[in-house]
Scaffold this motif. Structure first.
Motif, PDB file in Angstrom:
ATOM      1  N   ASP A  47     -36.551  69.237  93.322  1.00  0.00           N
ATOM      2  CA  ASP A  47     -36.010  70.585  93.134  1.00  0.00           C
ATOM      3  C   ASP A  47     -36.320  71.518  94.300  1.00  0.00           C
ATOM      4  N   LYS A  48     -36.457  70.965  95.483  1.00  0.00           N
ATOM      5  CA  LYS A  48     -36.755  71.778  96.663  1.00  0.00           C
ATOM      6  C   LYS A  48     -35.647  71.646  97.696  1.00  0.00           C
ATOM      7  N   CYS A  49     -35.557  72.648  98.573  1.00  0.00           N
ATOM      8  CA  CYS A  49     -34.677  72.540  99.738  1.00  0.00           C
ATOM      9  C   CYS A  49     -35.176  71.401 100.609  1.00  0.00           C
ATOM     10  N   ALA A  50     -34.290  70.544 101.050  1.00  0.00           N
ATOM     11  CA  ALA A  50     -34.679  69.369 101.840  1.00  0.00           C
ATOM     12  C   ALA A  50     -35.272  69.760 103.185  1.00  0.00           C
ATOM     13  N   PHE A  51     -35.021  70.970 103.636  1.00  0.00           N
ATOM     14  CA  PHE A  51     -35.489  71.388 104.965  1.00  0.00           C
ATOM     15  C   PHE A  51     -36.711  72.298 104.904  1.00  0.00           C
ATOM     16  N   CYS A  52     -36.626  73.432 104.226  1.00  0.00           N
ATOM     17  CA  CYS A  52     -37.746  74.387 104.248  1.00  0.00           C
ATOM     18  C   CYS A  52     -38.714  74.181 103.090  1.00  0.00           C
ATOM     19  N   GLU A  53     -38.342  73.414 102.090  1.00  0.00           N
ATOM     20  CA  GLU A  53     -39.195  73.090 100.930  1.00  0.00           C
ATOM     21  C   GLU A  53     -39.404  74.253  99.966  1.00  0.00           C
ATOM     22  N   CYS A  54     -38.550  75.276 100.016  1.00  0.00           N
ATOM     23  CA  CYS A  54     -38.642  76.317  98.995  1.00  0.00           C
ATOM     24  C   CYS A  54     -38.132  75.762  97.671  1.00  0.00           C
ATOM     25  N   LYS A  55     -38.521  76.403  96.588  1.00  0.00           N
ATOM     26  CA  LYS A  55     -38.105  75.978  95.252  1.00  0.00           C
ATOM     27  C   LYS A  55     -36.669  76.418  95.005  1.00  0.00           C
ATOM     28  N   LEU A  56     -35.801  75.480  94.694  1.00  0.00           N
ATOM     29  CA  LEU A  56     -34.420  75.810  94.387  1.00  0.00           C
ATOM     30  C   LEU A  56     -34.299  76.223  92.927  1.00  0.00           C
ATOM     31  N   GLY A  57     -33.437  77.173  92.673  1.00  0.00           N
ATOM     32  CA  GLY A  57     -33.259  77.663  91.320  1.00  0.00           C
ATOM     33  C   GLY A  57     -33.886  79.018  91.101  1.00  0.00           C
ATOM     34  N   GLU A  58     -34.777  79.448  92.027  1.00  0.00           N
ATOM     35  CA  GLU A  58     -35.345  80.779  91.940  1.00  0.00           C
ATOM     36  C   GLU A  58     -34.320  81.798  92.418  1.00  0.00           C
ATOM     37  N   GLU A  59     -34.562  83.073  92.134  1.00  0.00           N
ATOM     38  CA  GLU A  59     -33.625  84.126  92.514  1.00  0.00           C
ATOM     39  C   GLU A  59     -33.360  84.096  94.019  1.00  0.00           C
ATOM     40  N   GLY A  60     -32.104  84.019  94.387  1.00  0.00           N
ATOM     41  CA  GLY A  60     -31.736  84.013  95.786  1.00  0.00           C
ATOM     42  C   GLY A  60     -31.908  82.669  96.463  1.00  0.00           C
ATOM     43  N   LYS A  61     -32.325  81.653  95.693  1.00  0.00           N
ATOM     44  CA  LYS A  61     -32.577  80.342  96.293  1.00  0.00           C
ATOM     45  C   LYS A  61     -31.888  79.240  95.485  1.00  0.00           C
ATOM     46  N   TYR A  62     -30.686  79.541  95.017  1.00  0.00           N
ATOM     47  CA  TYR A  62     -29.969  78.530  94.252  1.00  0.00           C
ATOM     48  C   TYR A  62     -29.538  77.398  95.171  1.00  0.00           C
ATOM     49  N   MET A  63     -29.337  76.257  94.559  1.00  0.00           N
ATOM     50  CA  MET A  63     -29.029  75.061  95.345  1.00  0.00           C
ATOM     51  C   MET A  63     -27.591  75.070  95.862  1.00  0.00           C
ATOM     52  N   GLN A  64     -27.441  74.671  97.107  1.00  0.00           N
ATOM     53  CA  GLN A  64     -26.144  74.343  97.663  1.00  0.00           C
ATOM     54  C   GLN A  64     -26.194  72.885  98.109  1.00  0.00           C
ATOM     55  N   VAL A  65     -25.044  72.251  98.143  1.00  0.00           N
ATOM     56  CA  VAL A  65     -24.966  70.867  98.617  1.00  0.00           C
ATOM     57  C   VAL A  65     -24.687  70.906 100.109  1.00  0.00           C
ATOM     58  N   GLU A  66     -25.615  70.363 100.874  1.00  0.00           N
ATOM     59  CA  GLU A  66     -25.509  70.331 102.327  1.00  0.00           C
ATOM     60  C   GLU A  66     -24.807  69.069 102.796  1.00  0.00           C
ATOM     61  N   HIS A  67     -23.837  69.248 103.686  1.00  0.00           N
ATOM     62  CA  HIS A  67     -23.204  68.119 104.371  1.00  0.00           C
ATOM     63  C   HIS A  67     -23.878  68.004 105.726  1.00  0.00           C
ATOM     64  N   PHE A  68     -24.741  67.035 105.881  1.00  0.00           N
ATOM     65  CA  PHE A  68     -25.534  66.938 107.097  1.00  0.00           C
ATOM     66  C   PHE A  68     -24.620  66.884 108.321  1.00  0.00           C
TER      67      PHE A  68
END
Length: 250
Positions: A47-68
């Protein structure tokens, strides 16, 4: 950033890949926003961003699908399982349409970040060209959004370390108090687990903890009092696998 282990491609995606790819080419619809894609991606990163490791799902940090490899330039990879990563909106807004074929950056499912990144005063630094470019493209040292949260969580772990060290130092081996012994080991286990891969900013926490002078004292004291266990060593080994090298100075 830590190394991620990508699971097998979801069965439903395997079946629909060609259809979804063509739909995107024809309509530009966000065909990747499907639960059979987003759920396993989140599980892959805890449940973290693959790059910065912030918690996804928190306010302002919802998950997006990244196309590398960017979807506009490499349309055939728009739902290629190996091209998809969970990302926060901050990192996604910085990466934008960066061409990762022409100018490679770290894909944490393919490359171990610790081979290309190191740590200095809560900043991520590149060891080489791919590390340097990753830091710059993703703005991984943004003070407000990333560096400050890293410092806060790292400092909290150091404060906890001080408390746990005091408990270990005060443990009386001669008392043969099994309950107290179990309590001491439990506290050390909990401290180590704060640095494992399931936690946010774990690369930072692992690095800060394992390089802290108090941690070296803690382990020596644990070993001296026969409190260090095989389980604790296994946890420490897993933490060491994600900790970054620490640069002494620029």
């Amino acid at each position: 950033m830590i190394k991620l282990s990508r699971p097998d491609c979801p069965e439903e995606l395997e079946k629909l890949k060609d259809e979804l790819t063509q739909e995107y080419k024809d309509t530009k619809k966000t065909v990747w926003k499907r639960k059979f894609i987003t759920v396993p991606l989140l599980k892959m990163s805890n449940d973290k961003c693959a790059f910065c490791e912030c918690k996804l799902g928190e306010e302002g940090k919802y998950m997006q699908v990244e196309h590398f490899h960017h979807k506009n330039e490499y349309k055939d990879e728009v739902v290629d399982w190996n091209n998809l990563l969970p990302i926060c909106i901050r990192c996604n807004s910085h990466k934008l349409d960066h061409d990762t074929y022409l100018l490679p950056i770290i894909d944490p499912t393919q490359i171990d970040p610790k081979n290309h990144l190191e740590f200095y005063k809560y900043r991520m630094l590149g060891k080489d060209d791919i590390g340097n470019l990753t830091v710059e493209v993703l703005d991984l040292n943004n003070t407000t959004e990333i560096a400050t949260p890293r410092f806060q969580i790292g400092n909290a772990v150091l404060e906890k370390l001080e408390d746990v060290l005091e408990v270990v130092q005060n443990f009386d081996v001669d008392s043969k108090d099994a309950t107290e012994k179990a309590r001491v080991i439990r506290k050390v286990r909990a401290l180590l687990k704060k640095s494992t891969s399931v936690n946010i900013y774990c690369a930072t926490v692992a690095t800060v903890l394992l390089t802290a002078p108090d941690y070296l004292l803690l382990k020596l004291e644990m070993e001296k009092k026969a409190l260090w266990t095989v389980e604790l060593q296994k946890i420490e080994d897993s933490v060491a696998n994600i900790a970054l090298d620490q640069r002494e100075r620029f």
